[in-house]
Design an enzyme around this catalytic site. Sequence first.
Site, PDB file in Angstrom:
ATOM      1  N   ASN A 209       0.860  -1.182   0.000  1.00  0.00           N
ATOM      2  CA  ASN A 209       0.000   0.000   0.000  1.00  0.00           C
ATOM      3  C   ASN A 209       0.902   1.240   0.000  1.00  0.00           C
ATOM      4  OD1 ASN A 209       0.572   0.782   2.867  1.00  0.00           O
ATOM      5  ND2 ASN A 209      -0.343  -1.237   3.213  1.00  0.00           N
ATOM      6  N   ASP A 277      -4.403  -6.392   4.926  1.00  0.00           N
ATOM      7  CA  ASP A 277      -5.417  -7.247   5.546  1.00  0.00           C
ATOM      8  C   ASP A 277      -5.397  -8.654   4.974  1.00  0.00           C
ATOM      9  OD1 ASP A 277      -6.418  -5.321   7.298  1.00  0.00           O
ATOM     10  OD2 ASP A 277      -7.544  -4.373   5.677  1.00  0.00           O
ATOM     11  N   LYS A 287       8.576 -17.160 -10.735  1.00  0.00           N
ATOM     12  CA  LYS A 287       7.883 -15.964 -11.242  1.00  0.00           C
ATOM     13  C   LYS A 287       6.680 -16.398 -12.095  1.00  0.00           C
ATOM     14  CE  LYS A 287       8.708 -11.942 -14.100  1.00  0.00           C
ATOM     15  NZ  LYS A 287       9.597 -11.329 -15.079  1.00  0.00           N
ATOM     16  N   PRO A 303      -3.334 -11.870  10.192  1.00  0.00           N
ATOM     17  CA  PRO A 303      -3.727 -11.619  11.589  1.00  0.00           C
ATOM     18  C   PRO A 303      -3.887 -10.125  11.834  1.00  0.00           C
ATOM     19  CG  PRO A 303      -1.407 -12.264  11.427  1.00  0.00           C
ATOM     20  CD  PRO A 303      -1.989 -12.427  10.059  1.00  0.00           C
ATOM     21  N   ASP A 304      -4.845  -9.754  12.677  1.00  0.00           N
ATOM     22  CA  ASP A 304      -4.977  -8.346  13.068  1.00  0.00           C
ATOM     23  C   ASP A 304      -4.084  -8.141  14.294  1.00  0.00           C
ATOM     24  OD1 ASP A 304      -5.832  -5.912  14.341  1.00  0.00           O
ATOM     25  OD2 ASP A 304      -7.514  -5.946  12.938  1.00  0.00           O
ATOM     26  N   ILE A 305      -2.991  -7.417  14.092  1.00  0.00           N
ATOM     27  CA  ILE A 305      -1.966  -7.306  15.137  1.00  0.00           C
ATOM     28  C   ILE A 305      -2.513  -6.545  16.345  1.00  0.00           C
ATOM     29  CG2 ILE A 305       0.366  -6.489  15.642  1.00  0.00           C
ATOM     30  CD1 ILE A 305       0.838  -6.603  12.534  1.00  0.00           C
ATOM     31  N   PHE A 321      -4.880   3.375  14.849  1.00  0.00           N
ATOM     32  CA  PHE A 321      -5.105   4.383  13.800  1.00  0.00           C
ATOM     33  C   PHE A 321      -6.210   3.874  12.886  1.00  0.00           C
ATOM     34  CE2 PHE A 321      -2.152   7.979  13.333  1.00  0.00           C
ATOM     35  CZ  PHE A 321      -1.472   7.828  14.528  1.00  0.00           C
ATOM     36  N   LYS A 335     -14.452   1.188  14.775  1.00  0.00           N
ATOM     37  CA  LYS A 335     -13.153   0.512  14.852  1.00  0.00           C
ATOM     38  C   LYS A 335     -12.604   0.541  16.286  1.00  0.00           C
ATOM     39  CE  LYS A 335     -11.214   0.519  11.035  1.00  0.00           C
ATOM     40  NZ  LYS A 335     -10.632   0.896   9.779  1.00  0.00           N
ATOM     41  N   LYS A 339     -11.897  -2.947  18.060  1.00  0.00           N
ATOM     42  CA  LYS A 339     -10.516  -3.331  18.398  1.00  0.00           C
ATOM     43  C   LYS A 339     -10.219  -3.110  19.875  1.00  0.00           C
ATOM     44  CE  LYS A 339      -8.812  -2.995  13.780  1.00  0.00           C
ATOM     45  NZ  LYS A 339      -7.688  -3.354  12.957  1.00  0.00           N
TER      46      LYS A 339
HETATM   47  O1  C5P Z   1      -9.002  -2.410  10.469  1.00  0.00           O
HETATM   48  P1  C5P Z   1      -8.008  -1.387  10.070  1.00  0.00           P
HETATM   49  O2  C5P Z   1      -6.905  -1.958   9.213  1.00  0.00           O
HETATM   50  O3  C5P Z   1      -8.561  -0.167   9.436  1.00  0.00           O
HETATM   51  O4  C5P Z   1      -7.387  -0.906  11.471  1.00  0.00           O
HETATM   52  C1  C5P Z   1      -6.382  -0.004  11.531  1.00  0.00           C
HETATM   53  C2  C5P Z   1      -5.612  -0.172  12.809  1.00  0.00           C
HETATM   54  O5  C5P Z   1      -5.353  -1.533  13.080  1.00  0.00           O
HETATM   55  C3  C5P Z   1      -4.255   0.470  12.710  1.00  0.00           C
HETATM   56  O6  C5P Z   1      -3.887   0.882  14.016  1.00  0.00           O
HETATM   57  C4  C5P Z   1      -3.378  -0.672  12.202  1.00  0.00           C
HETATM   58  O7  C5P Z   1      -2.023  -0.490  12.532  1.00  0.00           O
HETATM   59  C5  C5P Z   1      -3.980  -1.850  12.935  1.00  0.00           C
HETATM   60  N1  C5P Z   1      -3.926  -3.112  12.185  1.00  0.00           N
HETATM   61  C6  C5P Z   1      -3.157  -4.150  12.647  1.00  0.00           C
HETATM   62  N2  C5P Z   1      -3.147  -5.354  12.001  1.00  0.00           N
HETATM   63  C7  C5P Z   1      -3.861  -5.541  10.875  1.00  0.00           C
HETATM   64  C8  C5P Z   1      -4.642  -4.487  10.384  1.00  0.00           C
HETATM   65  C9  C5P Z   1      -4.650  -3.289  11.058  1.00  0.00           C
HETATM   66  O8  C5P Z   1      -2.481  -3.980  13.680  1.00  0.00           O
HETATM   67  N3  C5P Z   1      -3.806  -6.710  10.248  1.00  0.00           N
END
Ligand code: C5P
Length: 403
Positions: A209, A277, A287, A303-305, A321, A335, A339
Amino acid sequence: MTRPIQHLVVGMTGGIAAYKTAELVRLLVKQGIRVDVVMTSAATRFITPLTMQALSGRPVYTDLWDERIANGMPHIELSRQADAILVAPASADFMAKLVHGAADDLLSTLCLARDCPLIVAPAMNRQMWEHPATQRNVAQLQKDGVRLIGPDSGEQACGETGLGRMLEPQSIVDALQVTCPSNLLAGKRILITAGPTIEAIDPVRGITNFSSGKMGYAIAQTAIEMGADVTLISGPTALAAPHCTTIQVTSAQQMHDAVMAEVIGQDVFIAVAAVADYRPREVQSQKIKKHADTLQLDLVRNPDILAAVTSLPRPPFCVGFAAESGHLLDHAHKKRLQKNVPLLAANLVSEAMGGDDSRIVLIDDQGEHPLPPGSKTMLAHMLLQHMAGMLPPSTTSDASTPE
Ligand code: C5P
């Protein structure tokens, strides 16, 4: 500093960025700030004292033996009424002098004899900035309580590109406006993610991105200046690492693993990274060749960290953020709750991504707190100040164990 600056001594050393200090002084004076300019003899090679006198509307000092100060001691008198000394541009040589307490001209003597905060805005060639000697000096100055603002990265007068240019005048003004006790986060351990991630498709391609990492790096740098012990986990960026433990990663999974390995014992986790994501289900070892007109990629969730950290048994104080392309506040409120973060910084992609400036709305239990638009450095100060006010008196988490 506990009140907005009203009287500033602006010290200028020898560097081409001196031309920016002319504009800086004009902006400061326009705000009603009294500015006394002190120039080293090298600075006067780049811009004349007459120019600085015309812009500040006050006498300019260049000489340790200046007789215009009534008691004949300009090295003492000039800083006594001042709220701070700002050295801009601060050359590599002048920073080295500050580290060693050298006092062989008016400005260095003034800095040594001061009883007010010292702020320096470095300006130099990128190789000079990156040199271990300069980096040692930076670390020492920070230890000595000197506040560094900048440097910025970009094109340099010498034709090279990199970190070392002086911040733009308006960004310096913004950074000065923020009253910032330098020990606000002293003793706090802060873990920060920054930048994008890259999800490999095959050996030469990946999904990423447009995140530049500038906001996360500004927060890391500012937290260091506020006395925090910072660990930065960064995706690939073009930025030079700030002076803290920095772990470079590429993919979301690597960032997740690095965060989980570092989070134990942290007081604060600030998730600034733009984490992908989704990632390709499989990374092709060869390739991918072009054959058909269309190609489909099978993606799986990363994974959502942040969510993983907030669901730890004893999470650190978490800041998230939200970068949205529309319906900013609606998405951001949702959000924050989803979260489970006490503090969320919401910004519009169009106003934030890639640039030096941004506009942020902070959201916490008390509601929305829009910050004034400005440089990411200024916003980092405001965010961290707001956050510091939300931290329990002693937040050291003793046993945040990853699941
Ligand atoms: O759900 P979204 O991606 O919009 O959420 C944004 C927040 O979640 C940011 O703080 C980003 O650093 C964190 N995030 C994360 N792991 C992910 C996706 C987002 O820690 N896989």
